[in-house]
Motif scaffolding. Structure first.
Motif, mmCIF file in Angstrom:
data_model
loop_
_atom_site.group_PDB
_atom_site.id
_atom_site.type_symbol
_atom_site.label_atom_id
_atom_site.label_comp_id
_atom_site.label_asym_id
_atom_site.label_seq_id
_atom_site.Cartn_x
_atom_site.Cartn_y
_atom_site.Cartn_z
ATOM 1 N N TYR A 55 -1.781 -12.525 6.315
ATOM 2 C CA TYR A 55 -1.969 -11.062 5.530
ATOM 3 C C TYR A 55 -1.402 -9.926 6.271
ATOM 4 O O TYR A 55 -1.039 -10.068 7.241
ATOM 5 C CB TYR A 55 -3.572 -10.943 5.405
ATOM 6 N N ILE A 56 -1.366 -9.039 5.468
ATOM 7 C CA ILE A 56 -0.447 -7.705 5.695
ATOM 8 C C ILE A 56 -0.701 -7.364 7.133
ATOM 9 O O ILE A 56 0.254 -7.008 7.944
ATOM 10 C CB ILE A 56 -0.610 -6.463 4.683
ATOM 11 N N PRO A 57 -2.170 -7.172 7.769
ATOM 12 C CA PRO A 57 -2.310 -6.701 9.043
ATOM 13 C C PRO A 57 -1.462 -7.776 10.041
ATOM 14 O O PRO A 57 -1.148 -7.006 11.129
ATOM 15 C CB PRO A 57 -3.762 -6.759 9.379
ATOM 16 N N LEU A 91 6.256 9.892 -4.102
ATOM 17 C CA LEU A 91 5.660 9.877 -2.719
ATOM 18 C C LEU A 91 5.072 8.754 -2.168
ATOM 19 O O LEU A 91 4.453 8.573 -1.152
ATOM 20 C CB LEU A 91 4.497 11.080 -2.736
ATOM 21 N N ILE A 104 3.942 3.204 1.066
ATOM 22 C CA ILE A 104 3.202 1.812 1.406
ATOM 23 C C ILE A 104 4.267 0.710 1.488
ATOM 24 O O ILE A 104 4.497 0.105 2.563
ATOM 25 C CB ILE A 104 1.929 1.559 1.073
ATOM 26 N N LEU A 134 6.305 -1.046 4.567
ATOM 27 C CA LEU A 134 6.170 -2.586 4.768
ATOM 28 C C LEU A 134 7.878 -3.394 4.891
ATOM 29 O O LEU A 134 8.126 -3.999 5.680
ATOM 30 C CB LEU A 134 5.602 -3.311 3.747
ATOM 31 N N ILE A 175 9.986 9.920 2.356
ATOM 32 C CA ILE A 175 9.698 10.135 0.879
ATOM 33 C C ILE A 175 10.241 11.252 0.023
ATOM 34 O O ILE A 175 10.815 11.924 0.837
ATOM 35 C CB ILE A 175 7.916 10.109 0.718
ATOM 36 N N THR A 179 7.712 5.254 -12.730
ATOM 37 C CA THR A 179 8.722 5.076 -13.866
ATOM 38 C C THR A 179 9.145 6.356 -13.958
ATOM 39 O O THR A 179 10.626 6.712 -14.528
ATOM 40 C CB THR A 179 7.866 4.728 -15.224
#
Ligand code: B12
Lengths: 219, 265
Positions: A58-60, A100, A103, A107, A124, A150
């Motif tokens: 998983y991500i963590p 903005l 996340i 990654l 950002i 979009t």
């Protein structure tokens, strides 16, 4: 298990102090930094990427491994430069103007760093002008654009258009991504590559670099 | 607590398909199911490309307005789509989702909110993105409330969103959201609060477990509204139980009634 395999295992386990300690020991034992990187750290990150793709981790866990990778590379860096080893490819990355969300972009940044890329993260809401400046200044091999709205996606095209205008477009591989972005859209705006998630982004970056250098050497 | 049904959202596959195929039946069904499950407000998000969004949003609104007498929350980052949507839905559009403290965006949305006297979801973020610290998020909230007040929009109409980021990316994320809520409740007691839930669990297994517990934690801080999936029975049961435990359910009658209606299992 050799020392380098142990480093690989620690990295997969996200053990930051462990990686640092073993990498330092390996350096002290006279193993070349390049070898520690290529046979210790990088294989670990590849395993992490694969497991993430297959939803086994998983991500963590990916984040921890990427941090361990980063810590290891920092330790090796002075020795790598002393050995006059060619720095890995440079990526300039950012979220496009008007957007903005970061996340996903963070990654991707982490995974690219983990895979040994030199990554310059512009953050950002980055306007086309800034992307163009940084690509030129950093002599970036890859420009990676992220968009989650979009309404901000057209700024990917604007950025690529500005690069063309400045004569910079040919010299850099342009990758795009973010939830609403598709391969079709990437083709439409003339980007070189698209990837659906962070570990595929690494695979794609490698492929694109390979084909660009082979086409260069092929004339 | 105000339940805003989140399911009519073009970033969900079933909905985007229904939108492109103009499949009104599916939209009616999703609207009705959410309403029957206890949604007091339905979020409507076309989520399509900017050149399509107005048409798609208006179509969605027409379908829903023709089916149900439920208030709507219009969800779009595009000020033109918002304007068209508010005009089409008239009195039935009670909430604008959403504004941020980003200057250009805020200035373009303000006249709409003022003219329609609608409620508004205000995200605690500005040009710099989402602050890491609760204190900074709260300061943005305070700025938003002040700005809206200067345009005659009462704090009761403002639903401040403390912003929920995934704990998988930053394991303090839930804590920061709670802390932000606490600061808002303390210093801006008249303003309302709202948040989405599912983002908290992104990137982790057994997401519902995290979503459910997070809802309880946020309710305990005084959350006024949530954008959730009301057809998630376990989530709604959890909501009922938490309200009961918080002393918001006189003599536990809400809890007992939910039990009799078979809603707690
Ligand atoms: C978290 C979130 C937010 C957070 C962002 C926090 C942060 N620090 O980033 C907050 C709450 C602040 C936010 C704000 C807004 N959001 Co928002 N948000 C989301 C949400 C729920 C998740 C996005 C996310 O982080 N996903 C997790 C990451 C890991 O995934 P990812 O970004 O897709 O990245 C992966 C891949 O795409 C890829 N990738 C990403 N970038 C790149 C780049 C390259 C080069 C490559 C190769 C690959 C790649 O790899 C990543 C990792 O695997 C999405 C919904 C969704 N399902 O996507 C809405 C969503 C993107 N938001 C949306 C909207 C509308 C907004 C707002 C305008 C709010 C509003 N309604 O008024 C504001 C925008 C402010 C602004 N100007 O940007 C809409 C967009 C709709 C549309 N049609 O454009 C969405 C789809 C929600 C919805 N259904 O309405 N949001």
């Amino acid at each position: 298990m050799t020392d380098l395999e142990q480093i690989t295992q620690r990295l997969i386990g996200g053990d930051i102090p462990g990686v640092q300690k073993l990498a330092k020991e390996a350096l002290d034992a006279g193993i070349p930094a390049q070898e520690i990187l290529n046979q210790g750290l990088l294989p670990g990150m590849n395993v992490v990427g694969d497991r993430f793709k297959q939803n086994q981790i998983y991500i963590p866990e990916v984040v921890l491994s990427a941090k361990a990778m980063h810590a290891g590379v920092e330790l090796l860096r002075p020795h790598l430069e002393a050995g006059q080893i060619k720095p890995s490819a440079t990526v300039v990355i950012g979220t496009v103007q008007g957007d903005l969300h970061d996340i996903g972009k963070n990654l991707v940044t982490m995974m690219l760093k983990g895979a040994g890329f030199e990554v310059v993260d512009l953050g950002i809401d980055v306007d086309p002008e800034r992307f163009a400046e940084e690509v030129a200044e950093r002599k970036a091999h890859i420009l990676a654009l992220s968009a989650l709205l979009t309404t901000s996606m057209p700024n990917m095209k604007k950025t690529l258009d500005l690069l063309s205008e400045r004569g910079l477009r040919q010299g850099v591989i342009a990758m795009v991504g973010g939830a609403p972005v598709t391969q079709t859209y990437a083709d439409e705006i003339g980007a070189d590559g698209y990837a659906q998630n962070a570990s595929l982004a690494v695979d794609r970056a490698r492929e694109l670099l390979k084909s660009s250098t082979s086409s260069e050497s092929g004339g | 607590m105000l339940v805003v049904g989140e399911l009519i959202n073009g970033s969900r596959k079933a909905i985007s398909q229904a939108i492109t195929q103009r499949d009104a039946q599916t939209i009616r069904k999703v609207a009705r199911e959410q309403y029957q499950a206890g949604a007091q407000l339905l979020d409507v998000n076309a989520g399509t490309s900017p050149d399509q969004e107005i048409d798609d949003l208006l179509w969605l609104l027409d379908v829903i307005l023709g089916e149900l007498d439920v208030p709507l929350c219009i969800d779009s980052p595009n000020v033109y789509a918002m304007e068209a949507g508010l005009d089409r839905a008239g009195d039935r559009a009670v909430m604008v989702n959403s504004i941020t403290a980003q200057k250009s965006r805020l200035e373009s949305f303000l006249p709409l909110i003022e003219a329609h006297q609608s409620q508004v979801v205000a995200l605690c973020m500005d040009e710099g993105g989402v602050p890491q610290q609760a204190q900074e998020r709260y300061e943005i909230a305070a700025r938003l409330v002040k700005k809206l007040a200067s345009r005659g929009i009462a704090p009761e109409k403002i639903f401040l969103d403390p912003i929920v980021c995934p704990v998988s990316v930053d394991y303090h994320a839930a804590q920061v959201a709670r802390e932000t809520l606490r600061l808002i409740k303390k210093h801006l007691p008249q303003a309302k609060t709202i948040c989405g839930l599912s983002n908290i669990s992104f990137g982790l297994p057994s997401r519902r477990l995290l979503n459910h517990n997070f809802l309880s934690l946020m309710l305990a801080e005084g959350l006024d509204a949530a954008i959730i999936d009301p057809t998630d029975d376990a989530l709604m049961a959890n909501l009922t139980a938490t309200q009961t435990l918080m002393g918001r359910d006189e003599h536990c009658l809400g809890y007992i009634t939910a039990h009799r209606e078979g809603k707690l299992t």
